[in-house]
Design a protein around this motif. Structure first.
Motif, short mmCIF file in Angstrom:
data_model
loop_
_atom_site.label_atom_id
_atom_site.label_comp_id
_atom_site.label_asym_id
_atom_site.label_seq_id
_atom_site.Cartn_x
_atom_site.Cartn_y
_atom_site.Cartn_z
N LEU A 1 36.89 23.64 47.63
CA LEU A 1 36.65 24.93 46.99
C LEU A 1 36.77 26.08 47.99
O LEU A 1 37.30 27.15 47.64
CB LEU A 1 35.27 24.93 46.34
N ALA A 2 36.30 25.87 49.21
CA ALA A 2 36.44 26.90 50.24
C ALA A 2 37.90 27.15 50.57
O ALA A 2 38.33 28.30 50.74
CB ALA A 2 35.67 26.48 51.49
N ALA A 3 38.68 26.07 50.65
CA ALA A 3 40.12 26.20 50.93
C ALA A 3 40.82 26.94 49.81
O ALA A 3 41.71 27.78 50.05
CB ALA A 3 40.74 24.83 51.14
N LEU A 4 40.43 26.67 48.56
CA LEU A 4 41.03 27.37 47.42
C LEU A 4 40.73 28.86 47.46
O LEU A 4 41.62 29.69 47.22
CB LEU A 4 40.51 26.78 46.10
N ALA A 5 39.47 29.19 47.75
CA ALA A 5 39.09 30.61 47.82
C ALA A 5 39.86 31.31 48.94
O ALA A 5 40.35 32.44 48.76
CB ALA A 5 37.58 30.73 48.05
N ALA A 6 40.00 30.66 50.08
CA ALA A 6 40.74 31.25 51.20
C ALA A 6 42.21 31.41 50.85
O ALA A 6 42.82 32.45 51.15
CB ALA A 6 40.59 30.37 52.45
N ALA A 7 42.78 30.41 50.21
CA ALA A 7 44.20 30.48 49.83
C ALA A 7 44.42 31.59 48.80
O ALA A 7 45.44 32.30 48.85
CB ALA A 7 44.65 29.14 49.27
N ALA A 8 43.47 31.76 47.88
CA ALA A 8 43.60 32.82 46.89
C ALA A 8 43.59 34.19 47.55
O ALA A 8 44.36 35.09 47.17
CB ALA A 8 42.47 32.72 45.87
N LEU A 9 42.75 34.38 48.56
CA LEU A 9 42.72 35.65 49.29
C LEU A 9 44.03 35.91 50.02
O LEU A 9 44.54 37.04 50.04
CB LEU A 9 41.55 35.65 50.29
N VAL A 10 44.60 34.85 50.61
CA VAL A 10 45.89 34.99 51.30
C VAL A 10 46.99 35.38 50.32
O VAL A 10 47.80 36.28 50.60
CB VAL A 10 46.25 33.68 52.03
N VAL A 11 47.01 34.71 49.18
CA VAL A 11 48.04 35.01 48.17
C VAL A 11 47.88 36.43 47.66
O VAL A 11 48.88 37.15 47.48
CB VAL A 11 47.95 33.99 47.01
N ARG A 12 46.65 36.87 47.44
CA ARG A 12 46.43 38.23 46.94
C ARG A 12 46.90 39.27 47.95
O ARG A 12 47.51 40.29 47.58
CB ARG A 12 44.94 38.42 46.63
N ARG A 13 46.66 39.02 49.24
CA ARG A 13 47.08 39.98 50.26
C ARG A 13 48.59 39.96 50.46
O ARG A 13 49.21 40.99 50.74
CB ARG A 13 46.37 39.67 51.57
N ARG A 14 49.19 38.78 50.32
CA ARG A 14 50.64 38.65 50.54
C ARG A 14 51.42 39.20 49.37
O ARG A 14 52.47 39.81 49.54
CB ARG A 14 50.98 37.17 50.76
#
Length: 236
Positions: free
Chosen positions: A21-34
């Motif tokens: 779940l932590a990895a998903l949240a981090a990946a979502a933040l990366v995708v949103r910024r990219r």
């Protein structure tokens, strides 16, 4: 008192779920910024990725006394995030939706109904929502196809077809895995529906997804699929 091996497996499961779940949240933040202009991408990443949580819990034997309060807590955190927008990559999609909260509530309800006696019903409901509905949301807008609007939500033939196909493949994979472990459908320690019944389950899930008012299909789809899986399994 659980055995040391069982306790170790459950602790491993809790750690794996937390890390995932932590990895998903981090990946979502990366995708949103990219890709800030693609608001749905980060949300769909979490939507699809969350589908792995229940299989992880099942594989590691996480107890009901742990799984149910954890799911309820995550649902509460989702409700707080909906209100406070601490993680906008999960909630900020430019429309009023309770989808993330409904998703957590659906998993909590399925766990309350079926865990651990019928974990396949919980898994089936979550897989159809995560993979089927998630794929529909990604593929549907990519190419033009005949579409219709229900209660202000646009649905397309491509997206609906993608949901049906991916959901059926997911349930067939789950059914095949269960049968291969048991040796045959009749030898399974937990009942499973017939392969033909899976088509009916998918059809019900797709029909429920059509009514997506306020994102509440994230509640009705997994609950409907899980209940129908259990019902048809016991009647098989």
């Amino acid at each position: 008192m659980p055995s040391p091996a069982l306790l170790q497996s459950q602790l491993l499961g809790i750690a794996l779920v937390g890390l995932w779940l932590a990895a998903l949240a981090a990946a979502a933040l990366v995708v949103r910024r990219r890709w800030p202009e693609q608001r749905e991408w980060s949300r769909k990443l979490v939507h699809i990725g969350t589908g792995a949580v229940v299989p992880i819990a099942w594989a590691t034997g996480i107890d009901r006394s742990i799984a149910l309060p954890a799911a309820a807590t995550i649902t509460l955190l989702a409700a707080l995030n909906h209100r406070l927008r601490v993680l906008p990559a999960i909630e900020d999609v430019g429309r009023h939706s309770y989808g993330t909260i409904a998703y957590g509530a659906a998993i909590t309800a399925l766990l309350a109904l079926f865990w651990p006696a019928q974990p396949a019903a919980v898994t089936a409901g979550v897989l159809v929502l995560a993979l089927g509905d998630g794929t529909a949301g990604l593929i549907g807008p990519l190419w033009p196809s005949p579409s219709w609007t229900l209660w202000g939500h646009r649905k397309s033939l491509l997206g609906t077809g993608a949901m049906a196909a991916v959901s059926l493949l997911a349930l067939l994979a789950l059914w095949g895995l269960l049968v291969s472990v048991g040796g045959s459908a009749s030898a399974m320690p937990i009942p499973v529906p017939s392969p033909a019944a899976l088509v009916l389950i998918v059809a019900a899930g797709v029909a429920l997804e059509q009514v997506a008012l306020l994102g509440l299909d994230n509640l009705t789809v997994p609950l409907g699929v899980g209940l129908l899986w259990d019902l048809l399994a016991r009647g098989a």
